[in-house]
Design a protein around this motif. Structure first.
Motif, short mmCIF file in Angstrom:
data_model
loop_
_atom_site.label_atom_id
_atom_site.label_comp_id
_atom_site.label_asym_id
_atom_site.label_seq_id
_atom_site.Cartn_x
_atom_site.Cartn_y
_atom_site.Cartn_z
N ALA A 91 23.41 -25.25 45.40
CA ALA A 91 22.50 -24.10 45.33
C ALA A 91 23.27 -22.79 45.46
CB ALA A 91 21.45 -24.21 46.43
N GLU A 92 24.20 -22.74 46.38
CA GLU A 92 25.00 -21.53 46.56
C GLU A 92 25.83 -21.23 45.31
OE1 GLU A 92 28.33 -19.64 49.59
OE2 GLU A 92 27.22 -21.42 50.21
N LEU A 93 26.39 -22.26 44.73
CA LEU A 93 27.19 -22.10 43.52
C LEU A 93 26.35 -21.52 42.38
CD1 LEU A 93 30.01 -22.76 42.19
CD2 LEU A 93 28.96 -24.88 41.43
N LEU A 94 25.10 -21.99 42.26
CA LEU A 94 24.21 -21.53 41.20
C LEU A 94 23.50 -20.22 41.54
CD1 LEU A 94 22.51 -24.89 40.15
CD2 LEU A 94 24.43 -23.74 39.05
N GLY A 95 23.56 -19.81 42.79
CA GLY A 95 22.88 -18.58 43.20
C GLY A 95 21.38 -18.77 43.35
N ILE A 96 20.98 -19.97 43.78
CA ILE A 96 19.56 -20.28 43.97
C ILE A 96 19.36 -20.86 45.37
CG2 ILE A 96 19.11 -20.65 41.52
CD1 ILE A 96 19.35 -23.65 42.01
N SER A 97 18.12 -21.11 45.74
CA SER A 97 17.86 -21.67 47.06
C SER A 97 18.04 -23.20 47.06
CB SER A 97 16.44 -21.33 47.51
OG SER A 97 15.50 -22.09 46.77
N THR A 98 18.31 -23.72 48.24
CA THR A 98 18.42 -25.17 48.39
C THR A 98 17.08 -25.83 48.06
OG1 THR A 98 20.07 -24.84 50.13
CG2 THR A 98 19.04 -27.00 50.02
N GLU A 105 15.65 -31.95 41.84
CA GLU A 105 16.12 -33.33 41.99
C GLU A 105 14.99 -34.30 42.31
OE1 GLU A 105 19.50 -33.72 44.55
OE2 GLU A 105 20.75 -32.44 43.28
N SER A 106 13.88 -33.79 42.83
CA SER A 106 12.75 -34.67 43.11
C SER A 106 11.77 -34.70 41.92
CB SER A 106 12.01 -34.20 44.36
OG SER A 106 11.36 -32.96 44.11
N GLY A 107 12.00 -33.85 40.94
CA GLY A 107 11.13 -33.80 39.77
C GLY A 107 9.89 -32.95 39.95
N ARG A 108 9.77 -32.24 41.09
CA ARG A 108 8.62 -31.37 41.33
C ARG A 108 8.67 -30.10 40.48
NH1 ARG A 108 10.23 -32.08 46.60
NH2 ARG A 108 10.60 -29.84 46.80
N ASN A 109 9.85 -29.72 40.08
CA ASN A 109 10.04 -28.49 39.30
C ASN A 109 11.19 -28.73 38.33
OD1 ASN A 109 9.81 -25.88 38.42
ND2 ASN A 109 10.10 -24.94 40.43
N ASN A 110 11.26 -27.92 37.29
CA ASN A 110 12.32 -28.05 36.29
C ASN A 110 13.03 -26.71 36.09
OD1 ASN A 110 11.78 -30.79 35.48
ND2 ASN A 110 9.93 -29.99 34.53
N PRO A 111 14.34 -26.76 35.90
CA PRO A 111 15.06 -25.51 35.61
C PRO A 111 14.66 -24.99 34.23
CG PRO A 111 16.52 -27.39 35.38
CD PRO A 111 15.22 -27.92 35.91
N ASN A 112 14.67 -23.68 34.09
CA ASN A 112 14.40 -23.09 32.78
C ASN A 112 15.29 -21.88 32.58
OD1 ASN A 112 13.13 -20.99 34.24
ND2 ASN A 112 11.18 -22.05 34.16
N GLY A 113 15.26 -21.32 31.42
CA GLY A 113 16.02 -20.11 31.13
C GLY A 113 17.49 -20.22 31.46
N SER A 114 17.97 -19.23 32.19
CA SER A 114 19.40 -19.17 32.49
C SER A 114 19.87 -20.35 33.34
CB SER A 114 19.76 -17.85 33.16
OG SER A 114 19.00 -17.67 34.34
N ALA A 115 18.99 -20.89 34.17
CA ALA A 115 19.37 -22.05 34.98
C ALA A 115 19.68 -23.26 34.09
CB ALA A 115 18.27 -22.39 35.98
N SER A 116 18.87 -23.46 33.06
CA SER A 116 19.14 -24.57 32.13
C SER A 116 20.45 -24.36 31.40
CB SER A 116 18.01 -24.68 31.10
OG SER A 116 16.85 -25.17 31.70
N ARG A 117 20.73 -23.13 31.00
CA ARG A 117 21.97 -22.84 30.28
C ARG A 117 23.17 -23.06 31.20
NH1 ARG A 117 21.84 -23.19 25.25
NH2 ARG A 117 20.43 -21.47 24.87
N LEU A 153 34.59 -20.07 40.34
CA LEU A 153 33.64 -19.55 41.33
C LEU A 153 33.93 -19.94 42.77
CD1 LEU A 153 30.31 -20.02 39.35
CD2 LEU A 153 31.72 -17.98 39.56
N THR A 154 35.00 -20.66 42.99
CA THR A 154 35.33 -21.05 44.35
C THR A 154 36.73 -20.57 44.70
OG1 THR A 154 36.18 -23.19 43.63
CG2 THR A 154 33.86 -23.10 44.28
N GLU A 155 36.95 -20.47 46.01
CA GLU A 155 38.27 -20.08 46.50
C GLU A 155 38.90 -21.26 47.21
OE1 GLU A 155 37.75 -16.73 49.07
OE2 GLU A 155 36.84 -15.51 47.50
N PRO A 156 40.20 -21.45 47.05
CA PRO A 156 40.85 -22.56 47.75
C PRO A 156 40.85 -22.32 49.24
CG PRO A 156 42.47 -21.22 46.55
CD PRO A 156 41.12 -20.67 46.23
#
Length: 106
Positions: A58-65, A72-84, A100-103
């Protein structure tokens, strides 16, 4: 003059010629693929492939956990920029992690 000035001058002359209909502008045509749709299992698989927890993903994608949990539970689906972005992760996960990560030094 400088290389930058020469480049700007060339570009300006081309723009003026195009505006005056004396020269056709160069164009580049691209075809953008349709946004992919992902199942809950596929999204979980992407996350597991790059060995991240839901929280880190979630942090990597800039979204909430909670959003990752819902996907992942199928309650919602990514769309728009999240899908891309998921499409890019699917195609080349190493690049995303590299950029996007630092060693961490031990």
């Amino acid at each position: 003059m400088s290389e930058l000035f020469d480049s700007l001058e060339r570009g300006l002359k081309q723009a003026v010629a195009h505006a005056n209909n004396t020269k056709k502008a160069r164009t580049k045509k691209i075809v953008i693929t349709e946004l992919p749709k992902y199942t809950a299992a596929e999204i979980k698989g992407f996350r597991q492939k790059i060995e991240l927890t839901q929280s880190a993903f979630a942090e990597l994608l800039g979204i909430s956990t909670k959003t990752v949990e819902a996907w992942e539970s199928g309650r919602n689906n990514p769309n728009g920029s999240a899908s891309r972005l998921l499409q890019l992760i699917d195609a080349n996960p190493e690049v995303l992690l590299q950029e996007l990560t630092e060693p961490v030094l031990s």
